[in-house]
Design a protein around this motif. Structure first.
Motif, mmCIF file in Angstrom:
data_model
loop_
_atom_site.group_PDB
_atom_site.id
_atom_site.type_symbol
_atom_site.label_atom_id
_atom_site.label_comp_id
_atom_site.label_asym_id
_atom_site.label_seq_id
_atom_site.Cartn_x
_atom_site.Cartn_y
_atom_site.Cartn_z
ATOM 1 N N LEU A 383 36.438 33.920 47.359
ATOM 2 C CA LEU A 383 36.425 34.611 46.068
ATOM 3 C C LEU A 383 37.838 34.929 45.595
ATOM 4 O O LEU A 383 38.114 34.897 44.393
ATOM 5 C CB LEU A 383 35.585 35.880 46.156
ATOM 6 C CG LEU A 383 34.074 35.681 46.293
ATOM 7 C CD1 LEU A 383 33.372 37.029 46.371
ATOM 8 C CD2 LEU A 383 33.508 34.856 45.158
ATOM 9 N N GLN A 384 38.737 35.230 46.520
ATOM 10 C CA GLN A 384 40.127 35.503 46.155
ATOM 11 C C GLN A 384 40.739 34.297 45.450
ATOM 12 O O GLN A 384 41.548 34.435 44.523
ATOM 13 C CB GLN A 384 40.927 35.851 47.410
ATOM 14 C CG GLN A 384 42.424 36.042 47.174
ATOM 15 C CD GLN A 384 42.733 37.216 46.260
ATOM 16 O OE1 GLN A 384 42.038 38.238 46.314
ATOM 17 N NE2 GLN A 384 43.762 37.098 45.441
ATOM 18 N N VAL A 418 29.454 39.367 38.648
ATOM 19 C CA VAL A 418 30.746 39.438 37.980
ATOM 20 C C VAL A 418 30.726 40.639 37.050
ATOM 21 O O VAL A 418 29.881 40.715 36.149
ATOM 22 C CB VAL A 418 31.041 38.154 37.176
ATOM 23 C CG1 VAL A 418 32.427 38.242 36.533
ATOM 24 C CG2 VAL A 418 30.950 36.923 38.071
ATOM 25 N N VAL A 440 38.986 35.702 35.558
ATOM 26 C CA VAL A 440 38.815 36.542 36.741
ATOM 27 C C VAL A 440 40.113 37.285 37.031
ATOM 28 O O VAL A 440 41.188 36.682 37.121
ATOM 29 C CB VAL A 440 38.400 35.706 37.962
ATOM 30 C CG1 VAL A 440 38.215 36.601 39.184
ATOM 31 C CG2 VAL A 440 37.116 34.939 37.670
ATOM 32 N N SER A 443 38.858 40.543 42.909
ATOM 33 C CA SER A 443 37.709 40.153 43.734
ATOM 34 C C SER A 443 37.637 41.031 44.965
ATOM 35 O O SER A 443 38.610 41.706 45.335
ATOM 36 C CB SER A 443 37.844 38.685 44.160
ATOM 37 O OG SER A 443 38.957 38.525 45.043
ATOM 38 N N LEU A 448 33.147 39.692 41.746
ATOM 39 C CA LEU A 448 34.352 39.434 40.963
ATOM 40 C C LEU A 448 34.453 40.423 39.816
ATOM 41 O O LEU A 448 33.434 40.955 39.353
ATOM 42 C CB LEU A 448 34.331 38.006 40.397
ATOM 43 C CG LEU A 448 34.317 36.841 41.392
ATOM 44 C CD1 LEU A 448 34.120 35.520 40.655
ATOM 45 C CD2 LEU A 448 35.594 36.813 42.223
#
Length: 453
Positions: A383-384, A418, A440, A443, A448
Motif C-alpha cells: 500500500l505504501q 480509501v 493517494v 497509507s 489509503l
C-alpha cells in the motif's frame, strides 16, 4: 396481523455469505412479485423467514440464535439456507431438534420450497402488483453494487468443507439469464457487479460448456466467454466487474489480458487455502503450491497492477511446523495483496475431522496470528507503494469528513477502504455510488487516504 385491506407482511433475516445473500434477494423478489410486503420489525410481521449459514461453528451458533430470537419475538418462523440441510450426529434435523416450534425448514437455494411454505402459513394476496417489482429484483446491497451468482453447488470434495453436502454439485445458470440479469442491474444504476459462486472457474463444466446466445450472438457457457461478455457490457455502462472464488485453473490465464485492457477489474479472488503440497493433498485441493506461485508471478507480468486476494487455513490436521514454515515462505515470495487467514475449525460432517495428528487449538490460533502478522507487513509495503499514484474510487459513504470508498483493489466488506477528503472545489460534491478520481496521499497496513483530483 393482517386484515382484508392490508397486504401480508414478511420479516426477513439474512445471514451468511454473498451466495446466501443472493438466495435472499431471489426470495424477496418473489415475495414482492406476489404482493407481499417486507416488515421492518418482528412485531410488524405476519411471519419471519431466516436464511441461515451452517459452515463453521460460529456461523451455526449465530443462525441458531437468530432463529431463537425470531421465535421469541414473532412466533411464526420459516427457516432456509445451509443450516437447514445440516443433520446432527444422530442424523436428525438440527434446527427442528433445537427449535421444534419452527414452521418449516428448507435447505439452500430453495426458492420454490420457501414460497410454498409462505403460501401455507400466509396465503398470498388475491391481486399481486407486478409493477411494484423492479426489473433487477429486490436487492439487499446498496444501490451501486450487486452480486451476480453464476452457479450453485460445487463438484470438489475438499476435506474441510461440507458445502457440497448442503448445496449439491455444480449447477451453472444459463449464460443468457446471467447476461440479462447483469444488464438489468447496470440499467438500474449498479456501478459494480461482483461475480460469485462456489467455484467461478468451473462455470459451465456441468453442461459441457454448451452454446448459449446473447443479443443474437453465440456465447459458450464458459468462464472466459462469460467474463468477456460481462466486460463488454460493463464498458457500455461505465461499471466495474469483480471476480470472486476463482480456482487457479489454466484457463484463468486467459482472462488476465482482459484485466490489463480494463474491461474487468484488475482483481482476482483466489482461495488457495495453503501452499505446501502435502497439506493441499490432505485438503483434497485441486492445486499445488509451486504452480500457484508460478501462476501469480505470470499474472503480474501480464497485468502488473493486478490485486490478488486469497484465504488460507492455519493448523490444518497434520500440519507440521515445517509445513507451516513452508506456507510462510510462500507468502513472503508471493506477496499477496489481500489475505484472510482462519485457524482450522472442525466442522461436523467434514472428512478432515478423521485425519491423524490434529493440531492443538492454541497452536492453530498462534499460527494464524503469525500469518496475519506477516501479512500486515506485506500489505503495509504494497500500500505504501501506492502513495503518490492516482486511483478511481467508488464511494460507499459520504460524511462531513469527506468520503469512504473503494478502489479496484478493494471488494466490499472484506478488503480495505480509501478515505477521500472533501472536494477542494466548493461547487463539486462527493456522492455515494459515484466514481471519483483521487491522488493517494497516505497509507497504513490496510487503508489509503486520498484527495480528489
Amino acid at each position: 396481523m393482517q386484515n382484508q385491506t392490508t397486504p401480508p407482511k414478511v420479516g426477513f433475516v439474512s445471514l451468511g455469505c454473498p451466495k446466501a445473500l443472493v438466495d435472499s434477494e431471489q426470495i424477496l423478489t418473489q415475495l414482492r412479485a406476489e404482493g407481499y410486503e417486507t416488515a421492518k420489525s418482528y412485531d410488524g410481521a405476519d411471519l419471519v423467514i431466516v436464511n441461515t449459514c451452517g459452515f463453521i461453528d460460529a456461523a451455526v451458533q449465530e443462525s441458531l440464535d437468530a432463529i431463537g430470537e425470531a421465535l421469541h419475538e414473532n412466533g411464526k418462523v420459516i427457516v432456509t439456507g445451509c443450516l437447514g440441510a445440516k443433520k446432527d450426529a444422530q442424523g436428525h434435523d438440527m434446527i427442528k431438534r433445537i427449535h421444534p416450534k419452527v414452521l418449516e425448514v428448507t435447505g439452500p437455494h430453495a426458492l420454490t420450497e420457501v414460497m410454498s411454505a409462505v403460501h401455507k402459513y400466509l396465503p398470498k394476496p388475491h391481486d399481486p402488483f407486478l409493477d411494484l417489482v423492479p426489473t433487477q429484483g429486490i436487492k439487499l446491497t446498496p444501490k451501486h453494487f450487486a452480486y451476480l451468482k453464476i452457479s450453485e453447488g460445487c463438484n470438489h470434495r475438499c476435506s474441510f468443507c461440507i458445502i457440497p453436502s448442503m448445496r449439491g454439485d455444480l449447477v451453472s445458470r444459463p449464460i443468457a439469464d446471467l447476461m440479462l440479469e447483469a444488464e438489468n442491474l447496470f440499467k438500474a444504476g449498479v456501478k459494480e457487479l461482483l461475480v460469485i459462486s462456489q467455484d467461478t472457474s468451473a462455470y459451465g463444466v456441468d453442461v459441457k460448456f454448451r452454446m448459449g446466445f446473447w443479443n443474437g450472438k453465440p456465447v459458450k457457457t464458459h468462464m472466459t466467454q462469460l467474463v468477456e461478455a460481462l466486460g463488454e457490457l460493463a464498458k457500455q455502462y461505465n461499471a466495474w466487474v469483480r471476480l470472486h472464488y476463482v480456482y487457479p485453473y489454466p484457463h484463468v490465464d486467459q482472462i488476465i489480458p482482459h484485466m490489463q485492457q480494463g474491461s474487468i477489474l484488475q482483481y482476482l479472488d483466489v482461495p488457495l487455502q495453503h501452499a505446501h503440497p502435502d497439506v493441499l493433498k490432505r485438503m483434497k485441493r485441486p492445486a499445488s503450491g509451486e504452480k500457484n506461485l508460478d501462476r501469480i508471478q505470470a499474472w503480474r507480468k501480464i497485468c502488473p497492477e493486478i490485486t490478488i486476494r486469497s484465504t488460507f487455513i492455519a493448523g490444518f490436521p497434520g500440519e507440521t511446523e515445517a509445513e507451516f514454515s513452508y506456507l510462510l515462505d510462500f507468502l513472503k515470495e508471493a506477496e499477496i495483496d489481500r489475505l484472510g487467514c482462519f485457524a482450522y475449525s472442525p466442522v461436523d460432517g467434514a472428512t478432515a475431522n478423521l485425519l491423524e495428528n490434529p493440531v492443538p487449538e492454541e497452536v492453530r490460533e498462534e499460527r494464524r496470528g503469525r500469518v496475519m502478522e506477516l501479512q500486515e507487513q506485506i500489505s503495509k509495503k504494497r500500500l505504501q507503494a501506492k502513495v503518490g499514484t492516482t486511483l478511481r474510487v467508488l464511494l460507499d459513504e459520504v460524511n462531513r469528513q469527506g468520503g469512504v470508498g473503494r478502489s479496484s483493489a478493494d471488494a466490499p466488506e472484506i478488503d480495505g477502504v480509501v478515505y477521500v477528503k472533501p472536494h477542494f472545489e466548493p461547487h463539486k460534491k462527493l456522492l455515494v455510488g459515484e466514481f471519483v478520481d483521487v491522488k493517494v496521499t497516505a497509507s497504513d497496513a490496510h487503508d489509503l487516504w486520498a484527495e480528489p483530483i
